[in-house]
Design a protein around this motif. Sequence first.
Motif, PDB file in Angstrom:
ATOM      1  N   VAL A 105      37.012  59.451  17.354  1.00 15.84           N
ATOM      2  CA  VAL A 105      36.751  58.625  18.546  1.00 15.84           C
ATOM      3  C   VAL A 105      35.247  58.358  18.675  1.00 15.84           C
ATOM      4  N   GLN A 106      34.489  59.393  18.366  1.00 18.27           N
ATOM      5  CA  GLN A 106      33.025  59.269  18.418  1.00 18.27           C
ATOM      6  C   GLN A 106      32.563  58.168  17.468  1.00 18.27           C
ATOM      7  N   GLY A 107      33.194  58.083  16.314  1.00 21.56           N
ATOM      8  CA  GLY A 107      32.844  57.070  15.324  1.00 21.56           C
ATOM      9  C   GLY A 107      33.411  55.702  15.652  1.00 21.56           C
ATOM     10  N   GLY A 108      34.211  55.599  16.716  1.00 20.68           N
ATOM     11  CA  GLY A 108      34.718  54.306  17.154  1.00 20.68           C
ATOM     12  C   GLY A 108      36.005  53.870  16.471  1.00 20.68           C
ATOM     13  N   LYS A 109      36.612  54.754  15.696  1.00 26.44           N
ATOM     14  CA  LYS A 109      37.839  54.378  15.002  1.00 26.44           C
ATOM     15  C   LYS A 109      38.996  54.237  16.004  1.00 26.44           C
ATOM     16  N   GLU A 110      39.072  55.138  16.975  1.00 23.96           N
ATOM     17  CA  GLU A 110      40.050  55.008  18.055  1.00 23.96           C
ATOM     18  C   GLU A 110      39.290  54.913  19.368  1.00 23.96           C
ATOM     19  N   ASP A 111      40.007  54.446  20.414  1.00 20.73           N
ATOM     20  CA  ASP A 111      39.361  54.295  21.724  1.00 20.73           C
ATOM     21  C   ASP A 111      39.398  55.569  22.537  1.00 20.73           C
ATOM     22  N   ILE A 112      40.507  56.312  22.428  1.00 22.26           N
ATOM     23  CA  ILE A 112      40.616  57.538  23.225  1.00 22.26           C
ATOM     24  C   ILE A 112      41.138  58.695  22.376  1.00 22.26           C
ATOM     25  N   ALA A 113      40.775  59.906  22.827  1.00 20.12           N
ATOM     26  CA  ALA A 113      41.328  61.121  22.230  1.00 20.12           C
ATOM     27  C   ALA A 113      42.197  61.770  23.291  1.00 20.12           C
ATOM     28  N   GLU A 173      62.672  82.026  15.416  1.00 17.59           N
ATOM     29  CA  GLU A 173      63.237  83.283  15.893  1.00 17.59           C
ATOM     30  C   GLU A 173      62.296  84.466  15.627  1.00 17.59           C
ATOM     31  N   GLY A 174      62.335  85.463  16.517  1.00 25.56           N
ATOM     32  CA  GLY A 174      61.637  86.719  16.275  1.00 25.56           C
ATOM     33  C   GLY A 174      60.184  86.735  16.719  1.00 25.56           C
ATOM     34  N   LEU A 175      59.801  85.772  17.546  1.00 23.97           N
ATOM     35  CA  LEU A 175      58.410  85.732  18.020  1.00 23.97           C
ATOM     36  C   LEU A 175      58.356  85.948  19.522  1.00 23.97           C
ATOM     37  N   LYS A 176      57.220  86.447  20.013  1.00 25.50           N
ATOM     38  CA  LYS A 176      57.037  86.569  21.466  1.00 25.50           C
ATOM     39  C   LYS A 176      55.589  86.254  21.828  1.00 25.50           C
ATOM     40  N   ILE A 177      55.351  86.105  23.130  1.00 30.97           N
ATOM     41  CA  ILE A 177      54.029  85.678  23.621  1.00 30.97           C
ATOM     42  C   ILE A 177      53.366  86.786  24.424  1.00 30.97           C
ATOM     43  N   LEU A 178      52.071  86.974  24.200  1.00 32.70           N
ATOM     44  CA  LEU A 178      51.272  87.913  25.000  1.00 32.70           C
ATOM     45  C   LEU A 178      50.224  87.099  25.768  1.00 32.70           C
ATOM     46  N   ASP A 179      49.893  87.538  26.957  1.00 27.18           N
ATOM     47  CA  ASP A 179      48.837  86.864  27.724  1.00 27.18           C
ATOM     48  C   ASP A 179      47.471  87.265  27.202  1.00 27.18           C
ATOM     49  N   THR A 180      46.481  86.465  27.539  1.00 24.14           N
ATOM     50  CA  THR A 180      45.100  86.767  27.142  1.00 24.14           C
ATOM     51  C   THR A 180      44.211  86.741  28.383  1.00 24.14           C
ATOM     52  N   PRO A 181      43.012  87.297  28.268  1.00 19.45           N
ATOM     53  CA  PRO A 181      42.092  87.241  29.406  1.00 19.45           C
ATOM     54  C   PRO A 181      41.238  85.971  29.408  1.00 19.45           C
ATOM     55  N   TYR A 182      41.550  85.019  28.539  1.00 23.86           N
ATOM     56  CA  TYR A 182      40.710  83.814  28.459  1.00 23.86           C
ATOM     57  C   TYR A 182      40.828  82.970  29.730  1.00 23.86           C
ATOM     58  N   VAL A 183      39.803  82.175  30.000  1.00 21.33           N
ATOM     59  CA  VAL A 183      39.777  81.358  31.224  1.00 21.33           C
ATOM     60  C   VAL A 183      40.718  80.164  31.109  1.00 21.33           C
ATOM     61  N   GLN A 184      41.098  79.644  32.276  1.00 21.73           N
ATOM     62  CA  GLN A 184      41.916  78.429  32.316  1.00 21.73           C
ATOM     63  C   GLN A 184      41.108  77.243  31.782  1.00 21.73           C
ATOM     64  N   GLU A 185      41.751  76.400  31.000  1.00 24.11           N
ATOM     65  CA  GLU A 185      41.086  75.230  30.418  1.00 24.11           C
ATOM     66  C   GLU A 185      41.613  73.951  31.065  1.00 24.11           C
ATOM     67  N   ASP A 186      40.744  72.956  31.196  1.00 24.82           N
ATOM     68  CA  ASP A 186      41.144  71.653  31.741  1.00 24.82           C
ATOM     69  C   ASP A 186      41.340  70.660  30.613  1.00 24.82           C
ATOM     70  N   TYR A 187      42.484  70.001  30.590  1.00 22.25           N
ATOM     71  CA  TYR A 187      42.753  68.970  29.595  1.00 22.25           C
ATOM     72  C   TYR A 187      42.344  67.598  30.166  1.00 22.25           C
ATOM     73  N   ALA A 188      41.650  66.815  29.361  1.00 24.51           N
ATOM     74  CA  ALA A 188      41.275  65.470  29.800  1.00 24.51           C
ATOM     75  C   ALA A 188      41.264  64.540  28.594  1.00 24.51           C
ATOM     76  N   ILE A 189      41.043  63.268  28.879  1.00 21.89           N
ATOM     77  CA  ILE A 189      41.036  62.255  27.817  1.00 21.89           C
ATOM     78  C   ILE A 189      39.590  62.020  27.382  1.00 21.89           C
ATOM     79  N   GLY A 190      39.338  62.083  26.080  1.00 20.67           N
ATOM     80  CA  GLY A 190      38.004  61.811  25.551  1.00 20.67           C
ATOM     81  C   GLY A 190      37.865  60.326  25.222  1.00 20.67           C
ATOM     82  N   VAL A 191      36.718  59.753  25.596  1.00 19.55           N
ATOM     83  CA  VAL A 191      36.475  58.329  25.347  1.00 19.55           C
ATOM     84  C   VAL A 191      35.115  58.182  24.664  1.00 19.55           C
TER      85      VAL A 191
END
Length: 233
Positions: free
Chosen positions: A52-60, A168-186
């Motif tokens: 996107v930085q190189g201008g190939k696409e308009d948004i990320a 099958e056979g997988l599980k999830i553990l929590d982490t102490p990492y901070v909450q992240e904000d998702y946004a659109i890159g232009v």
Amino acid sequence: MATNAAFPPYESTDGNGNYSGIDVEIATKIAEKLGLKLVVDDMDFSSVITSVQGGKEDIAMAGLTVTDERKKNVDFTDSYATGVQSIIVKEDSDIKSADDLSKASAIGCQEGTTGYIYCSASEDDGGYGDKAIGYANGAQAVQALMQGKVDAVVIDNNPAKEYVKANEGLKILDTPYVQEDYAIGVNKKNPGLRDAVNKALNELISDGTVQQILDKYINTDADSEAVSSSSAQ
Ligand code: ARG
């Protein structure tokens, strides 16, 4: 739209040029409002911003977390969703909490992601250095976990749930990492587009469309259950 379509529920592909997911649906609505047609370009996650930085696409749009480092390369719209890094392990793993991650001999991540940045940091900075292995996408990192090539995968919470559902056979553990904000890159050279996309996005947030799309893909009841069953902060 530059994306890495191996990141359900935000974006996935059937391999025949059909894309679905939260980001794809929001981007389709934004394009409609702007009288444009959405075209999706699927690539490795680590190319999304540079492309996107190189201008190939308009948004990320790629479940893309806003970071100060990335702000140097693209402009961001307002945030439309949040995530947090979580850990996937095999059900019988010795790794029982985030603290145990230091026991892992290898940790799978998606190259270029915030999860990879946290895990590949030096031990002094709370990371695991060379033990962090970058894969081109989350699906490949999870395959490596299934094959025993890595002992854990660190990835955003909602994709983690999708991968655990699909393997099958997988599980999830929590982490102490901070909450992240998702946004659109232009592209920084296109503030007009950024403003137009941001305005359309905010209209879709105000009229409930974004929430509807999130609800369609994310089961919030199951979410809070999964979170409360763990003791990590
Ligand atoms: N939220 C994380 C980040 O921005 C991971 C995003 C990965 N997205 C994807 N489509 N593969 O670094």
